[in-house]
Design an enzyme around this catalytic site. Structure first.
Site, short mmCIF file in Angstrom:
data_model
loop_
_atom_site.label_atom_id
_atom_site.label_comp_id
_atom_site.label_asym_id
_atom_site.label_seq_id
_atom_site.Cartn_x
_atom_site.Cartn_y
_atom_site.Cartn_z
N LYS A 36 51.45 31.91 51.31
CA LYS A 36 50.93 33.19 50.50
C LYS A 36 49.60 33.40 50.67
O LYS A 36 49.10 34.77 50.77
CB LYS A 36 51.10 32.67 48.98
CG LYS A 36 50.68 33.39 47.92
CD LYS A 36 50.60 32.97 46.41
CE LYS A 36 49.58 31.88 46.06
NZ LYS A 36 48.47 32.73 45.64
N ASN A 37 48.80 32.45 50.62
CA ASN A 37 47.17 32.69 50.64
C ASN A 37 46.83 33.42 52.26
O ASN A 37 45.71 34.02 52.32
CB ASN A 37 46.27 31.72 50.38
CG ASN A 37 46.56 31.59 48.92
OD1 ASN A 37 46.82 32.17 48.23
ND2 ASN A 37 45.73 30.33 48.64
N ARG B 154 55.26 33.02 41.87
CA ARG B 154 54.32 33.51 42.52
C ARG B 154 54.00 32.70 43.90
O ARG B 154 53.49 33.50 44.81
CB ARG B 154 53.06 33.43 41.57
CG ARG B 154 52.97 34.26 40.31
CD ARG B 154 51.60 34.34 39.76
NE ARG B 154 50.60 34.27 40.88
CZ ARG B 154 49.41 33.85 40.91
NH1 ARG B 154 49.00 32.98 39.99
NH2 ARG B 154 48.47 33.80 41.95
N ARG C 36 37.01 33.84 36.97
CA ARG C 36 36.72 34.12 38.34
C ARG C 36 36.10 35.37 38.66
O ARG C 36 36.82 36.27 38.80
CB ARG C 36 38.14 33.91 38.96
CG ARG C 36 39.03 32.63 38.97
CD ARG C 36 40.32 32.47 39.50
NE ARG C 36 40.35 32.44 40.79
CZ ARG C 36 41.54 32.22 41.55
NH1 ARG C 36 42.76 32.16 40.73
NH2 ARG C 36 41.66 32.33 42.64
N PRO C 37 34.74 35.06 38.58
CA PRO C 37 33.91 36.33 38.93
C PRO C 37 34.40 36.92 40.38
O PRO C 37 34.83 36.12 41.45
CB PRO C 37 32.51 35.95 38.70
CG PRO C 37 32.73 34.31 39.07
CD PRO C 37 33.88 33.94 38.68
N ASP D 72 31.35 38.64 41.83
CA ASP D 72 30.11 38.89 42.17
C ASP D 72 29.73 38.88 43.71
O ASP D 72 29.20 39.75 44.19
CB ASP D 72 29.06 38.40 41.42
CG ASP D 72 29.31 36.67 41.41
OD1 ASP D 72 30.46 36.22 41.44
OD2 ASP D 72 28.17 35.94 41.69
N LEU D 73 30.52 37.92 44.34
CA LEU D 73 30.07 37.68 45.86
C LEU D 73 30.75 38.65 46.61
O LEU D 73 30.43 39.01 47.68
CB LEU D 73 30.37 36.18 46.28
CG LEU D 73 29.99 35.01 45.23
CD1 LEU D 73 30.38 33.76 45.82
CD2 LEU D 73 28.36 35.19 45.48
N ASP E 106 43.92 23.55 45.13
CA ASP E 106 45.38 23.86 44.94
C ASP E 106 46.46 22.67 44.95
O ASP E 106 47.23 22.76 44.47
CB ASP E 106 45.94 25.12 45.76
CG ASP E 106 45.27 26.37 45.32
OD1 ASP E 106 44.50 26.54 44.41
OD2 ASP E 106 45.33 27.22 46.52
N ARG F 157 45.33 38.62 40.92
CA ARG F 157 43.77 38.74 41.07
C ARG F 157 43.30 39.05 42.50
O ARG F 157 42.35 39.61 42.82
CB ARG F 157 43.43 37.19 40.42
CG ARG F 157 42.02 37.51 40.04
CD ARG F 157 41.34 36.04 40.00
NE ARG F 157 40.58 35.93 41.32
CZ ARG F 157 39.17 36.21 41.36
NH1 ARG F 157 38.62 36.68 40.16
NH2 ARG F 157 38.67 36.01 42.33
N CYS G 207 41.46 34.40 34.64
CA CYS G 207 42.72 33.95 34.86
C CYS G 207 42.84 32.42 34.33
O CYS G 207 41.86 31.96 33.72
CB CYS G 207 43.17 34.01 36.20
SG CYS G 207 42.50 32.40 37.31
C1 UD1 Z 1 41.50 31.64 47.18
C2 UD1 Z 1 42.75 31.14 46.97
C3 UD1 Z 1 43.26 30.17 45.84
C4 UD1 Z 1 42.45 28.86 46.02
C5 UD1 Z 1 40.80 29.20 46.25
C6 UD1 Z 1 40.26 28.05 46.59
C7 UD1 Z 1 43.96 33.28 47.67
C8 UD1 Z 1 44.85 34.34 47.32
N1 UD1 Z 1 43.72 32.36 46.84
O1 UD1 Z 1 40.95 31.94 45.87
O2 UD1 Z 1 44.63 29.69 45.87
O3 UD1 Z 1 42.58 28.09 44.92
O4 UD1 Z 1 40.76 30.16 47.23
O5 UD1 Z 1 40.45 27.61 47.80
O6 UD1 Z 1 43.51 33.00 49.00
N2 UD1 Z 1 33.50 32.69 42.90
C9 UD1 Z 1 32.20 33.06 42.41
N3 UD1 Z 1 32.01 34.51 42.66
C10 UD1 Z 1 32.94 35.22 43.45
C11 UD1 Z 1 34.02 34.73 44.15
C12 UD1 Z 1 34.25 33.30 43.85
O7 UD1 Z 1 31.58 32.71 41.52
O8 UD1 Z 1 32.61 36.58 43.76
C13 UD1 Z 1 33.61 31.21 42.64
C14 UD1 Z 1 34.92 30.88 42.14
O9 UD1 Z 1 34.88 31.35 40.68
C15 UD1 Z 1 35.25 29.54 42.45
C16 UD1 Z 1 34.90 29.28 43.73
O10 UD1 Z 1 33.80 30.42 44.08
O11 UD1 Z 1 34.58 28.79 41.53
C17 UD1 Z 1 36.03 29.55 44.88
O12 UD1 Z 1 36.76 30.74 44.76
P1 UD1 Z 1 37.27 31.60 45.90
O13 UD1 Z 1 37.14 30.68 47.28
O14 UD1 Z 1 36.68 32.96 45.94
O15 UD1 Z 1 38.76 31.67 45.56
P2 UD1 Z 1 39.79 32.71 45.76
O16 UD1 Z 1 39.53 33.50 47.05
O17 UD1 Z 1 39.60 33.53 44.35
#
Ligand code: UD1
Length: 423
Positions: free
Chosen positions: A22-23, A399, A121-122, A124-125, A307, A92, A116
């Site tokens: 999926k990812n 999902r 789950r911001p 910002d990055l 996960d 998301r 979620c």
């Molecule tokens: C992806 C995976 C999800 C997995 C996660 C971590 C997909 C579709 N989903 O989610 O299944 O659990 O990686 O391996 O691939 N964060 C910020 N700001 C941002 C982005 C992230 O603070 O702009 C934080 C998040 O809140 C979290 C951490 O960074 O605490 C990691 O998140 P991230 O690696 O971005 O996860 P996803 O890409 O959303």
């Protein structure tokens, strides 16, 4: 509401062909809009997240067809760069379209994906990376209105956190930005390598995926045809192995890539399971009498995947001793443990730590799937419980798992799933 009925206590045995990841497939489907061309993806799992992504693509003006496990996306006629709120809300990870649409169209408009079930789950990055590449992003009334008035240009982007989604968004956008982009402290998950492989097929110059620095040399992409087979899902692999570990049995996963989830295999082996891993297969034998593994501490790849944390935790509910889980990626990832307690599990959570005290037996009970992997954890616990468990699920498990009930039945489980009409 969909409903699972699982009567536990049966050993699992047989083989499982692991579904596509999926990812990996979601960002690759978003990447398919970068060039006006045709993409054919194989090994695409039948998941509701994939269905929603197909709807997003159609909404953008792409022609999208599924035939068996293959999905063809024709983005030559892409005519829109907006994603409606109802689709953004359901998925998301659709935020990864932002980088691709900005690159292809020079503008994009979508709603904030919001929080979620795993906590805030911001994004910002994601926005920081896209702004560094030249995007102007106006955050207004829950909407992101994005444009590239001065065009996109390469940049050095240092991510404060190795975010998977932000790395992917930056990679997609940088493919059409003029000059070189360096993404530092990039996520190193195998799905990033998979995305790099696909982008190369589109003609993009990307390298470094799997290391902490991804390099993209941007420029025009010709379009044309790209074919790609989606890698196996490492979290689904971990799910079947955790289920067999908990229920007892002997199963083999085919078409898996054990090197992508070696941390999970190590923990399952510490629990007392016999594991025989090949290059593309893995066999697990368990008598169902497990012992607590060493503390499981989640972290970005190559750390223990967040996960898979709920899956291993569910497998340890009857493990002799005390199992400790430290969740370092998401703030609120223990909600599902309350549901496990309905089955008789002894779990104490405090902040980022969950402590499981192994019990002699679990008993069937009504429970609710709180999220995708939390739902899968309940299924695992139910398979090792005495009596029947009924799990109410508002669509979380579908999902991420294709025909989970059928696969479990083929392995000998007593598991039935009734999907809600219209789900
Ligand atoms: C992806 C995976 C999800 C997995 C996660 C971590 C997909 C579709 N989903 O989610 O299944 O659990 O990686 O391996 O691939 N964060 C910020 N700001 C941002 C982005 C992230 O603070 O702009 C934080 C998040 O809140 C979290 C951490 O960074 O605490 C990691 O998140 P991230 O690696 O971005 O996860 P996803 O890409 O959303």
């Amino acid at each position: 509401m969909s409903v699972w009925h699982i009567t536990g206590g049966r050993r699992l045995s047989g083989t499982v062909e692991v579904q596509g990841a999926k990812n990996a497939v979601l960002p690759i489907m978003a990447a398919s809009v970068l060039t006006p061309g045709v993409t054919r993806l194989e090994n695409v799992p039948e998941l509701s997240d994939v269905d929603i992504t197909m709807r997003i693509l159609r909404g953008l003006g792409c022609a999208v067809e599924r035939e068996g496990d293959a999905v063809t996306i024709d983005s030559r006629e892409l005519s829109r760069s907006e994603i409606p709120h109802e689709l953004m809300r359901e998925l998301r990870s659709s935020v990864v379209f932002l980088g691709a649409l900005l690159a292809r169209c020079g503008h994009a408009r979508l709603s904030m994906p919001g929080g979620c079930e795993l906590g805030p789950r911001p994004i910002d990055l994601h926005l920081m990376a896209l702004r560094a590449l030249g995007a102007e992003i106006d955050e207004r009334a829950g909407e992101l209105i994005c444009s590239t008035p001065g065009g996109l240009h390469g940049a050095a982007i240092a991510l404060p956190l190795a975010s998977v989604g932000a790395t992917e968004n930056a990679m997609l956008c940088a493919c059409l930005a003029e000059g070189e982009t360096l993404i530092m402290n990039a996520a190193r998950e195998p799905e990033i390598g998979e995305l790099e492989g696909f982008l190369k097929k589109l003609g993009a110059e990307v390298s470094g995926a799997g290391s902490a620095t991804v390099r993209v040399r941007g420029g025009a992409l010709a379009g044309g045809f790209a074919g790609h087979r989606i890698m196996p899902d490492r979290i689904v692999s971990a799910t079947y192995l955790a289920a067999c570990a908990a229920a007892g049995g002997d199963i083999e996963l085919r078409g898996a890539q054990p090197r992508h989830f070696s941390t999970v295999l190590r923990s399952l082996s510490e629990c007392g399971c016999d594991i025989i891993a090949g290059d593309t297969s893995v066999r697990l034998v368990s008598d169902g009498n497990l012992r607590a593994p060493r503390p499981v501490i989640t972290g970005p790849y190559p750390g223990f995947p967040t996960d898979a944390q709920p899956l291993l935790l569910a497998a340890c509910l009857k493990a002799k001793g005390t199992s400790v889980f430290v969740e370092n990626v998401f703030q609120n990832r223990f909600r599902f443990t309350e549901e496990l307690q309905r089955l008789g599990a002894r779990i104490h959570t405090e902040g980022r730590v969950a402590v499981v005290t192994g019990v002699d037996a679990l008993h069937g009970a009504p429970a609710v799937a709180t999220d995708l992997r939390g739902g899968a954890a309940l299924v695992i616990a139910a398979l090792s419980a005495e009596g029947e468990t009924e799990i109410l699920d508002s669509g979380h498990i579908r999902r991420g798992y294709a025909r989970l009930d059928e696969v479990l039945r083929a392995l000998g489980a007593d598991a039935a799933y009734t999907e809600a009409k219209g789900a």
